[in-house]
Design a protein around this motif. Structure first.
Motif, PDB file in Angstrom:
ATOM      1  N   ARG A 181      38.351  73.253  85.971  1.00 26.06           N
ATOM      2  CA  ARG A 181      39.270  72.835  84.500  1.00 26.06           C
ATOM      3  C   ARG A 181      39.984  74.471  84.209  1.00 26.06           C
ATOM      4  O   ARG A 181      41.224  74.008  83.363  1.00 26.06           O
ATOM      5  N   CYS A 182      39.348  75.571  84.285  1.00 30.04           N
ATOM      6  CA  CYS A 182      40.477  76.788  83.808  1.00 30.04           C
ATOM      7  C   CYS A 182      41.374  76.378  84.756  1.00 30.04           C
ATOM      8  O   CYS A 182      42.866  77.038  84.139  1.00 30.04           O
ATOM      9  N   ALA A 183      41.863  76.451  85.949  1.00 34.85           N
ATOM     10  CA  ALA A 183      42.690  77.079  87.227  1.00 34.85           C
ATOM     11  C   ALA A 183      43.556  75.837  85.614  1.00 34.85           C
ATOM     12  O   ALA A 183      44.749  75.811  85.963  1.00 34.85           O
ATOM     13  N   GLY A 184      43.734  74.148  86.168  1.00 39.87           N
ATOM     14  CA  GLY A 184      43.852  73.030  85.580  1.00 39.87           C
ATOM     15  C   GLY A 184      44.859  73.724  84.235  1.00 39.87           C
ATOM     16  O   GLY A 184      46.002  73.444  84.469  1.00 39.87           O
ATOM     17  N   ALA A 185      43.944  74.166  82.904  1.00 40.68           N
ATOM     18  CA  ALA A 185      44.665  74.823  81.956  1.00 40.68           C
ATOM     19  C   ALA A 185      45.793  75.906  81.942  1.00 40.68           C
ATOM     20  O   ALA A 185      46.223  75.457  81.585  1.00 40.68           O
ATOM     21  N   ILE A 186      45.370  76.241  82.936  1.00 38.70           N
ATOM     22  CA  ILE A 186      46.607  77.499  82.868  1.00 38.70           C
ATOM     23  C   ILE A 186      47.575  77.008  82.901  1.00 38.70           C
ATOM     24  O   ILE A 186      49.145  77.030  82.722  1.00 38.70           O
ATOM     25  N   ILE A 187      47.457  76.108  84.207  1.00 32.92           N
ATOM     26  CA  ILE A 187      48.979  75.346  85.133  1.00 32.92           C
ATOM     27  C   ILE A 187      49.406  74.576  84.527  1.00 32.92           C
ATOM     28  O   ILE A 187      50.800  74.841  83.938  1.00 32.92           O
ATOM     29  N   ALA A 221      49.373  74.753  80.779  1.00 27.16           N
ATOM     30  CA  ALA A 221      49.794  74.932  79.567  1.00 27.16           C
ATOM     31  C   ALA A 221      51.725  75.369  80.173  1.00 27.16           C
ATOM     32  O   ALA A 221      52.333  75.421  79.203  1.00 27.16           O
ATOM     33  N   PHE A 222      51.714  75.553  81.234  1.00 23.58           N
ATOM     34  CA  PHE A 222      53.239  75.938  81.320  1.00 23.58           C
ATOM     35  C   PHE A 222      54.082  75.195  82.275  1.00 23.58           C
ATOM     36  O   PHE A 222      55.008  74.560  81.976  1.00 23.58           O
ATOM     37  N   VAL A 223      53.378  73.972  82.718  1.00 23.96           N
ATOM     38  CA  VAL A 223      54.051  73.031  83.875  1.00 23.96           C
ATOM     39  C   VAL A 223      54.078  71.487  82.347  1.00 23.96           C
ATOM     40  O   VAL A 223      54.674  71.132  82.140  1.00 23.96           O
ATOM     41  N   MET A 224      52.667  70.683  82.246  1.00 24.99           N
ATOM     42  CA  MET A 224      52.532  70.043  80.831  1.00 24.99           C
ATOM     43  C   MET A 224      52.099  70.180  80.238  1.00 24.99           C
ATOM     44  O   MET A 224      50.410  69.291  79.912  1.00 24.99           O
ATOM     45  N   PRO A 225      52.261  70.995  78.929  1.00 25.42           N
ATOM     46  CA  PRO A 225      51.884  70.910  77.895  1.00 25.42           C
ATOM     47  C   PRO A 225      51.332  70.293  76.752  1.00 25.42           C
ATOM     48  O   PRO A 225      51.772  70.753  75.953  1.00 25.42           O
ATOM     49  N   ASP A 226      51.065  68.734  77.422  1.00 26.14           N
ATOM     50  CA  ASP A 226      50.052  67.929  76.142  1.00 26.14           C
ATOM     51  C   ASP A 226      48.649  67.490  76.422  1.00 26.14           C
ATOM     52  O   ASP A 226      48.366  67.878  77.169  1.00 26.14           O
ATOM     53  N   ILE A 227      48.798  66.079  76.316  1.00 22.25           N
ATOM     54  CA  ILE A 227      47.359  65.621  76.204  1.00 22.25           C
ATOM     55  C   ILE A 227      47.121  65.100  77.689  1.00 22.25           C
ATOM     56  O   ILE A 227      46.454  65.005  78.104  1.00 22.25           O
ATOM     57  N   THR A 228      47.861  64.666  77.882  1.00 25.94           N
ATOM     58  CA  THR A 228      48.528  63.999  79.454  1.00 25.94           C
ATOM     59  C   THR A 228      47.602  64.221  80.914  1.00 25.94           C
ATOM     60  O   THR A 228      46.721  64.929  81.234  1.00 25.94           O
ATOM     61  N   GLY A 229      48.315  66.061  80.185  1.00 22.84           N
ATOM     62  CA  GLY A 229      48.201  67.268  81.606  1.00 22.84           C
ATOM     63  C   GLY A 229      46.867  67.964  81.627  1.00 22.84           C
ATOM     64  O   GLY A 229      46.767  68.351  82.560  1.00 22.84           O
ATOM     65  N   PHE A 230      46.378  67.883  80.294  1.00 22.23           N
ATOM     66  CA  PHE A 230      45.005  68.492  80.289  1.00 22.23           C
ATOM     67  C   PHE A 230      43.898  67.197  80.588  1.00 22.23           C
ATOM     68  O   PHE A 230      43.013  67.607  81.014  1.00 22.23           O
ATOM     69  N   LEU A 231      44.204  66.136  80.741  1.00 27.49           N
ATOM     70  CA  LEU A 231      43.228  65.040  80.668  1.00 27.49           C
ATOM     71  C   LEU A 231      43.413  64.859  82.381  1.00 27.49           C
ATOM     72  O   LEU A 231      42.093  64.674  83.452  1.00 27.49           O
ATOM     73  N   ILE A 232      44.790  65.133  82.855  1.00 30.24           N
ATOM     74  CA  ILE A 232      44.735  65.169  84.765  1.00 30.24           C
ATOM     75  C   ILE A 232      44.038  66.285  84.973  1.00 30.24           C
ATOM     76  O   ILE A 232      42.885  65.997  85.624  1.00 30.24           O
ATOM     77  N   ALA A 233      43.617  67.570  84.045  1.00 30.73           N
ATOM     78  CA  ALA A 233      43.247  68.322  84.642  1.00 30.73           C
ATOM     79  C   ALA A 233      41.680  68.800  84.609  1.00 30.73           C
ATOM     80  O   ALA A 233      41.266  69.054  86.140  1.00 30.73           O
ATOM     81  N   TRP A 234      41.350  67.957  84.108  1.00 27.22           N
ATOM     82  CA  TRP A 234      39.637  67.769  83.429  1.00 27.22           C
ATOM     83  C   TRP A 234      39.372  66.452  84.720  1.00 27.22           C
ATOM     84  O   TRP A 234      38.500  66.867  84.816  1.00 27.22           O
ATOM     85  N   ALA A 235      40.518  65.271  84.714  1.00 27.64           N
ATOM     86  CA  ALA A 235      39.805  64.385  85.561  1.00 27.64           C
ATOM     87  C   ALA A 235      40.051  65.456  87.131  1.00 27.64           C
ATOM     88  O   ALA A 235      38.771  64.834  87.899  1.00 27.64           O
ATOM     89  N   SER A 244      34.545  78.738  80.461  1.00 24.74           N
ATOM     90  CA  SER A 244      34.309  77.541  79.829  1.00 24.74           C
ATOM     91  C   SER A 244      34.985  77.881  78.031  1.00 24.74           C
ATOM     92  O   SER A 244      36.392  76.982  77.596  1.00 24.74           O
ATOM     93  N   LEU A 245      35.374  79.062  77.972  1.00 26.21           N
ATOM     94  CA  LEU A 245      35.540  78.936  76.441  1.00 26.21           C
ATOM     95  C   LEU A 245      36.795  79.727  76.630  1.00 26.21           C
ATOM     96  O   LEU A 245      38.011  79.619  75.957  1.00 26.21           O
ATOM     97  N   ILE A 246      37.812  80.204  77.674  1.00 22.55           N
ATOM     98  CA  ILE A 246      38.879  80.061  78.633  1.00 22.55           C
ATOM     99  C   ILE A 246      40.184  79.089  78.933  1.00 22.55           C
ATOM    100  O   ILE A 246      40.986  79.099  77.916  1.00 22.55           O
ATOM    101  N   TYR A 247      38.993  78.666  79.613  1.00 27.64           N
ATOM    102  CA  TYR A 247      40.099  77.110  79.383  1.00 27.64           C
ATOM    103  C   TYR A 247      40.330  76.162  77.496  1.00 27.64           C
ATOM    104  O   TYR A 247      40.905  75.715  77.375  1.00 27.64           O
ATOM    105  N   LEU A 248      39.294  75.980  77.400  1.00 27.78           N
ATOM    106  CA  LEU A 248      39.269  75.707  75.882  1.00 27.78           C
ATOM    107  C   LEU A 248      39.592  76.487  74.675  1.00 27.78           C
ATOM    108  O   LEU A 248      40.789  75.522  73.764  1.00 27.78           O
ATOM    109  N   ALA A 249      40.094  77.285  74.604  1.00 27.27           N
ATOM    110  CA  ALA A 249      40.925  78.396  74.330  1.00 27.27           C
ATOM    111  C   ALA A 249      42.575  78.112  74.341  1.00 27.27           C
ATOM    112  O   ALA A 249      43.179  77.955  73.795  1.00 27.27           O
TER     113      ALA A 249
END
Length: 450
Positions: A181-187, A189-203, A42-47
């Protein structure tokens, strides 16, 4: 066996205090087993999210996810508590059909809550979206995220697994959320580094976790509880006080939302997305304490219900006293660690721009420690049919917290909201403690003392 079918039931437990404490420790052990690695994840994906989005966009992302969680909490009925509270009685009596009726009713209530929550979400975003940072461009993504949050039904399967004492499997399902979440955040960050991308990962994490719960129920055979009961019966007659218990736990969770989720929305509305981003990071770190409190409460709740149902007040008092002692010591240690290392952790995760959130973190962590120390109080009141007493205590505390936060917010900003959270937790602890003491005086003497 007719209506007393035992095919879906486990054996009841009427444990003495050492056995009850061992059961609490075993349950908590399963809940904590995956938490060390998951906390690190959780600290990793939050960072990753904080550094990728920057403090302002991270604040907007936090406001969207916070609003979604707030709506889910607002309409949720805590059906897992209902299943544990009443299901234990059916285990003891061997009434499998009544248990199936209860589980099916809880699932129906979860689905109804999801529909109602989505309607409420549409109205809230249309009327109040922009003031809390949800722009028209983000409205569609926000509604989609809210829908995922609401319709990934988890409360009922959680209740079934806790009723069955399958805490290890429940912990396994819970571990899916931070892992995805952690795996999604890493992806992202490289592919879609915006709010929408992180919402998709969290969903995606919410969907995967819900799927894991239902797969586990299928593999353990607990999906049989969702079959229609063989014989008709009255849900109300079989579960005295059910409606009141559901309403009070729903109101209690809504008040918990007011105490934990509304502060972020208040900061975002008054101070803007950047302040909300820093506040969210402080809240996330402090939430580790809240999660520990929730885990301890969830671990203890089934055993407290069993002790209360077996009318053994002396054992119940001893269990509560020992839980209080352990949780208080843990809270003190954790607060000392947060005070010593909190600023460094904030900077490590988010960067230098998050350093001003240190004071907020200390106040929020202190509130979490108070919650942790008194974590056993509310489960006792719920188990002995004092849910409305617990609700009255929380209502008073939340009202004081909100009034104080609104009074301090214009002058000292997010620090005032953090102080309000601490005061609210303290008032809740005091009022619940008073209720427990009064209840203790009314408890009958244990059989050996008569």
């Amino acid at each position: 066996m007719g209506d007393r079918d035992r095919s879906d039931l486990v054996r009841p437990s009427a444990s003495p205090v050492p056995s009850a404490l061992r059961a609490v420790a075993r349950n908590l052990g399963w809940l904590l087993a995956s938490r060390g690695v998951l906390a690190a994840l959780s600290l990793i994906y939050l960072a990753i999210a904080a550094r990728t989005l920057g403090i302002a966009d991270f604040g907007r992302f936090a406001l969207i996810s916070g609003a979604a969680q707030a709506i889910a909490t607002l309409v949720g009925f805590q059906t897992w508590q209902v299943i544990v509270r009443y299901g234990i009685d059916h285990d003891a009596s061997g009434n499998g059909n009544a248990l199936r009726r209860l589980v099916r009713a809880c699932l129906g209530l979860d689905l109804f809550s999801a529909v109602a929550g989505f309607v409420i979400a549409v109205a809230i975003i249309a009327l109040f979206g922009e003031p809390i940072g949800i722009t028209p461009e983000l409205a569609g993504e926000t509604l989609a995220f809210v829908a995922v949050q609401l319709f990934t039904i988890r409360a009922t399967p959680v209740g079934v697994l806790r009723l069955r004492d399958r805490f290890g499997l429940a912990a396994l399902a819970d571990s899916v959320t931070p892992t995805v979440r952690c795996a999604g955040a890493i992806i992202v960050a490289f592919v879609m580094p915006d709010i929408t991308g992180f919402l998709i990962a969290w969903a995606a994490a919410e969907l995967a976790t819900a799927l894991a719960y239902w797969i586990i129920l299928a593999r353990t055979g607990d999906l049989a509880l969702f079959r229609r009961a063989q014989h008709h019966g009255s849900l109300r007659a079989e579960h005295p006080g059910l409606a009141g218990f559901m309403l009070s736990t729903n109101a209690g969770s809504t008040l918990g939302l007011s105490a934990k989720q509304l502060p972020l929305l208040l900061v975002g509305g008054f101070a803007g997305p950047a302040a909300a981003g820093a506040f969210r990071l402080a809240v996330q770190l402090a939430n580790a304490l809240a999660k520990l409190s929730q885990l301890l409460a969830r671990a203890a709740f089934p055993e407290i219900v069993r002790l209360a149902r077996n009318a053994d007040p002396a054992r119940l008092r001893r269990v509560l006293g020992q839980v209080l002692a352990v949780s208080t010591l843990a809270g003190i240690v954790i607060l000392l660690v947060v005070t010593a290392l909190g600023e460094e952790v904030l900077v490590l995760i988010g960067g230098e721009e998050y350093a001003p959130a240190y004071l907020w973190l200390v106040w929020l962590a202190a509130a979490g420690c108070v919650d942790l120390a008194t974590v056993g109080f509310e489960p006792v009141l719920l188990a002995v049919h004092r849910a409305w007493t617990a609700l009255a205590a929380r209502t008073t505390a939340v009202a004081i917290q909100l009034v104080l936060s609104l009074a301090l917010l214009p002058t000292i900003g997010a620090l005032g909201v953090s102080i309000g959270v601490m005061v609210g937790s303290t008032v809740t602890a005091l009022l619940l403690g008073i209720a427990i003491l009064r209840f203790g005086k009314d408890m009958p003497a244990p059989p050996e003392a008569r």
